[in-house]
Design a protein around this motif. Structure first.
Motif, PDB file in Angstrom:
ATOM      1  N   HIS A 217       0.425  -0.670   0.072  1.00  0.00           N
ATOM      2  CA  HIS A 217      -0.085   0.353   0.380  1.00  0.00           C
ATOM      3  C   HIS A 217       0.800   1.713   0.203  1.00  0.00           C
ATOM      4  CE1 HIS A 217      -0.069   0.570   4.664  1.00  0.00           C
ATOM      5  NE2 HIS A 217       0.304   1.781   4.291  1.00  0.00           N
ATOM      6  N   PRO A 224      -7.189  12.083   5.078  1.00  0.00           N
ATOM      7  CA  PRO A 224      -9.050  11.999   5.145  1.00  0.00           C
ATOM      8  C   PRO A 224      -9.639  13.117   5.402  1.00  0.00           C
ATOM      9  CG  PRO A 224      -7.869  10.040   6.609  1.00  0.00           C
ATOM     10  CD  PRO A 224      -6.699  10.398   5.558  1.00  0.00           C
ATOM     11  N   TYR A 226     -12.489  11.961   7.308  1.00  0.00           N
ATOM     12  CA  TYR A 226     -12.826  11.856   8.425  1.00  0.00           C
ATOM     13  C   TYR A 226     -11.350  10.762   8.839  1.00  0.00           C
ATOM     14  CZ  TYR A 226     -11.603   7.857   4.485  1.00  0.00           C
ATOM     15  OH  TYR A 226     -10.646   7.502   3.815  1.00  0.00           O
ATOM     16  N   ILE A 228      -9.360   7.521  11.149  1.00  0.00           N
ATOM     17  CA  ILE A 228      -9.278   6.600  10.576  1.00  0.00           C
ATOM     18  C   ILE A 228      -9.127   5.900  11.784  1.00  0.00           C
ATOM     19  CG2 ILE A 228      -7.470   4.984   9.830  1.00  0.00           C
ATOM     20  CD1 ILE A 228      -6.293   7.599   8.409  1.00  0.00           C
ATOM     21  N   ASP A 232     -11.427  -0.993   8.388  1.00  0.00           N
ATOM     22  CA  ASP A 232     -11.248  -0.582   6.879  1.00  0.00           C
ATOM     23  C   ASP A 232     -11.453   0.881   6.716  1.00  0.00           C
ATOM     24  OD1 ASP A 232     -13.189   0.099   9.192  1.00  0.00           O
ATOM     25  OD2 ASP A 232     -15.480  -0.875   8.172  1.00  0.00           O
ATOM     26  N   ASP A 233     -11.413   2.130   8.340  1.00  0.00           N
ATOM     27  CA  ASP A 233     -11.490   3.595   7.858  1.00  0.00           C
ATOM     28  C   ASP A 233     -10.207   3.404   6.817  1.00  0.00           C
ATOM     29  OD1 ASP A 233     -13.547   4.057   9.186  1.00  0.00           O
ATOM     30  OD2 ASP A 233     -12.576   3.696  11.141  1.00  0.00           O
ATOM     31  N   ASP A 235      -8.430   1.399   4.608  1.00  0.00           N
ATOM     32  CA  ASP A 235      -8.661   0.528   4.047  1.00  0.00           C
ATOM     33  C   ASP A 235      -9.262   1.492   2.521  1.00  0.00           C
ATOM     34  OD1 ASP A 235      -7.538  -2.093   4.814  1.00  0.00           O
ATOM     35  OD2 ASP A 235      -8.993  -3.179   4.805  1.00  0.00           O
ATOM     36  N   ARG A 236     -10.160   2.061   3.805  1.00  0.00           N
ATOM     37  CA  ARG A 236     -11.090   3.267   2.116  1.00  0.00           C
ATOM     38  C   ARG A 236     -10.103   4.379   1.506  1.00  0.00           C
ATOM     39  NH1 ARG A 236     -15.662   6.546   4.038  1.00  0.00           N
ATOM     40  NH2 ARG A 236     -14.980   6.334   6.336  1.00  0.00           N
ATOM     41  N   TRP A 237      -8.705   4.358   2.193  1.00  0.00           N
ATOM     42  CA  TRP A 237      -8.050   5.507   1.471  1.00  0.00           C
ATOM     43  C   TRP A 237      -6.937   5.455   1.194  1.00  0.00           C
ATOM     44  CZ3 TRP A 237      -3.744   7.442   5.853  1.00  0.00           C
ATOM     45  CH2 TRP A 237      -2.910   8.197   5.431  1.00  0.00           C
ATOM     46  N   LYS A 239      -3.638   3.279  -0.732  1.00  0.00           N
ATOM     47  CA  LYS A 239      -3.990   2.870  -2.489  1.00  0.00           C
ATOM     48  C   LYS A 239      -3.300   1.944  -2.230  1.00  0.00           C
ATOM     49  CE  LYS A 239      -6.033   6.813  -3.670  1.00  0.00           C
ATOM     50  NZ  LYS A 239      -7.738   6.858  -4.340  1.00  0.00           N
TER      51      LYS A 239
END
Length: 316
Positions: A217, A224, A226, A228, A232-233, A235-237, A239
Motif C-alpha cells: 500500500h 482523509p 474522516y 481513521i 476498514d477506514d 482501507d478506503r483511504w 491505495k
C-alpha cells in the motif's frame, strides 16, 4: 526530543534464533534454509546502503505512532540525528519503515529508511527512499529522499533498527513457495513469540523478494477528511497495489510488547523499477522467493509514546 523510555531485550545466540526461525518457517514454506553467515557487503547493489553490515550496539527504536493521526498530531516531525543521540548512538545507521515528513515534501509518502546519522565530525549519509502516489495516473513513484529534501526528518511514526553498521555474522534466511497463511515477517515474529513468550526479542534486517509479486500500500498524498479508527477506514483511504519482484525490504519486528505500546512489525520496500511501499504479503505463493539478512537488537527504545486514544487502522 520528547519522552524516551527504554528496556533491555532478550538476546539469544544467532544459532538459537536460526533454529527458532526454521521451526516456524518450515510450517509456512516448502523450502527453508536458515544459517549464520558473514553479512554480505551492504554497500553493494542491490542494497547500496551507506554501511557494510548490521552489527554493533544494536537497538530497536519505535518512534511516535499511527495514533498521532487521530490525535491531531499531524505536525509531529522527528529527526534521525536527534533520534540517534536519544538512543545514545551518534552516527548510528538506521533501517526500517515509517512516514516521510510532509513538511519537507509537501505531501504524504512512505519512507524506506537507510540512513547513517551525522556525528560531530561527519555529515549524515541518507540513502532512504520514498514511495508516493503519482497524481496523474495513480501509479507508484519511487524517489531517493535526498533528491527531494536535504534534511533527515520524518513524520508521525517510524519503526527502526539502529546499529553501528559493522560487518560480521548475521542470520541468513532463504525460503521458497509459501504454503501457509502468514507473511514472511509475521512467520518469523510469531516463531519468536511462541518460543520466548514474554521475553521480548527484537530483530532488524533487510530482505529481498526475489521472485513473485506482493501486496503493497501507499498513503495518498493528502490525509482523509474522516477519522481513521478501524481497519476498514484505513482501507478506503490507502491505495493498494500488486507489485513485482525484485523488491528490497527494510524490516523491524519485536516478539512481545513489554508494555510500551509497540508496533510489533513494520516493513517497507523499494525497487529500481518504480515500485515499493508498505509490505503486507506476497500474492504469488507458488513462485515466491525471499532472501534476508537479520540481526537481534540489544536494547529497545520507545520515543514519544502518544496519548491514549482510539487505535488507528493500519498506517504508513
Amino acid at each position: 526530543m520528547t519522552e524516551t523510555e527504554h528496556r533491555s531485550l532478550h538476546v539469544p545466540s544467532l544459532e538459537e534464533i536460526c533454529e527458532v526461525f526454521k521451526s516456524g518457517l518450515q510450517k509456512n514454506y516448502a523450502e527453508v534454509s536458515v544459517s549464520v553467515v558473514d553479512c554480505p557487503d551492504l554497500t553493494q547493489r542491490p542494497y547500496c546502503f551507506p554501511v557494510k553490515g548490521l552489527r554493533g550496539k544494536s537497538r530497536i527504536t519505535d518512534v511516535g505512532s499511527g495514533r498521532n493521526v487521530n490525535n491531531k498530531r499531524l505536525d509531529k516531525v522527528y529527526n534521525i540525528n536527534t533520534v540517534a543521540n536519544e538512543i545514545n548512538l551518534p552516527g548510528a545507521y538506521f533501517l526500517g519503515a515509517g512516514a516521510a515528513s510532509r513538511k519537507s515534501l509537501g505531501m504524504n509518502a512512505e519512507m524506506i529508511f537507510s540512513v547513517q546519522a551525522k556525528t560531530a565530525n561527519t555529515p549524515s549519509v541518507n540513502r532512504s527512499y520514498i514511495a508516493t502516489v503519482n497524481p496523474s495516473d495513480g501509479s507508484c513513484d519511487i524517489d531517493r529522499y535526498r533528491d527531494k529534501s536535504c534534511d533527515d526528518d520524518f513524520m508521525f511514526l517510524s519503526n527502526l533498527y539502529a546499529c553501528e553498521g559493522k560487518p560480521g555474522k548475521v542470520i541468513e534466511v532463504n525460503v521458497k513457495r509459501r504454503t501457509g497463511q502468514d507473511n514472511f515477517v509475521s512467520c518469523m515474529r510469531k516463531s519468536l513469540t511462541d518460543h520466548y513468550g514474554e521475553k521480548a526479542v527484537g530483530i532488524g534486517g533487510t530482505f529481498i523478494i526475489q521472485e513473485g509479486k506482493a501486496k503493497i500500500h501507499l498513503m495518498p498524498r493528502e490525509f482523509p477528511t474522516y477519522p481513521i479508527i478501524r481497519s476498514d477506514d484505513a482501507d478506503r483511504w490507502l491505495k493498494f497495489y500488486e507489485m513485482n519482484a525484485p523488491l528490497i525490504c527494510q524490516s523491524v519486528f519485536v516478539s512481545h510488547d513489554p508494555g510500551l505500546d509497540l508496533r510489533l512489525e513494520h516493513t517497507h520496500c523499494f525497487s529500481y523499477h518504480q515500485e515499493g511501499g508498505h509490505y503486507y504479503t506476497d500474492t504469488t505463493p507458488e513462485t515466491v522467493q525471499y532472501l534476508g539478512y537479520f540481526h537481534p537488537a540489544e536494547l529497545l527504545y520507545r520515543i514519544d509514546r502518544p496519548p491514549v486514544g482510539p487505535v488507528t487502522g493500519e498506517q504508513s
